[in-house]
Design an enzyme around this catalytic site. Sequence first.
Site, short mmCIF file in Angstrom:
data_model
loop_
_atom_site.label_atom_id
_atom_site.label_comp_id
_atom_site.label_asym_id
_atom_site.label_seq_id
_atom_site.Cartn_x
_atom_site.Cartn_y
_atom_site.Cartn_z
N SER A 52 0.83 -1.21 0.00
CA SER A 52 0.00 0.00 0.00
C SER A 52 0.86 1.25 0.00
O SER A 52 0.38 2.34 -0.34
CB SER A 52 -0.93 0.00 1.22
OG SER A 52 -0.20 -0.25 2.41
N GLU A 186 -9.91 -9.17 3.01
CA GLU A 186 -10.16 -7.77 2.68
C GLU A 186 -11.45 -7.60 1.89
O GLU A 186 -11.69 -8.30 0.90
CB GLU A 186 -8.99 -7.18 1.88
CG GLU A 186 -9.19 -5.71 1.53
CD GLU A 186 -7.96 -5.02 0.99
OE1 GLU A 186 -8.05 -3.83 0.65
OE2 GLU A 186 -6.89 -5.67 0.92
#
EC number: 2.1.2.11
Length: 271
Positions: A52, A186
């Site tokens: 990320s 997720e």
Amino acid sequence: MSTHADSKPWTVPALAEAKRNGQKLVMLTAYDAGFARTFDANGVDLILIGDSLGMVVQGHDSTLPVTVADMVYHTRAVARVLQRALLVADLPFGADATPERALDASLQLLQAGAEMVKIEGAGFKVDIIRYLVEREIPVCAHLGLTPQSVLRLGGFKIQGRGDAARQLVEDARAVAAAGASIMVLECVPTPVAAEVTAAVDVPTIGIGAGPQCDGQVLVLHDFLGLDSGHRRPKFVKDFLAEGGSVAGATRAYADAVRDGSFPDEQHAYAQ
């Protein structure tokens, strides 16, 4: 309020013990020594060097441009200061395309200080997980929305709805059988994440996957309410507003995960 002694470093076997004891695991991403030190001192059990960083640190629109060298750099910075939290590092896009590439990248990350590597997806990745575990490399699996698959998925979308729910459960069983020590779920509907959590012996760490996972993870910028230049997902909560400081926000987040108040329905997805 953790049953794991604050001064006791986390180990891979301790994660499985936490699930057996019903102890929620607290995870955050970090990319530098300063934030990592604060998280480590205020109740975070696992720190993830997430790819990320490509979006929130480097300013890209996806995680795809992140390299192994990028991950090694940030892993070294964080590993230098940790006393208690267990350090997990992502294998970036393409680094797990073959067993040999995955092994090479994993060795670099472990030599930089990581204690576990994270691999997105199932399918052929199941054999790669097994290959790494057989070579004494702990692995965190990542199912549901896998950001490295953004091109195939057509964007960042909820996964595991409808017929896909059964496949997700089967994938979770497969990566657990291959030897994954933990798995991230997720953007998965709460009931599906709950089914996965009940189906496997390894801890599940949710991000947008409801409160019944064995732990939670958020991206640093999201949990502090910082503008990352991207639309804020539904599952994100600004803990800095509540905690008043980074340390306070970290403690508030850790307490909310452990007492089950985060995530609530407002920060999760229905079936």
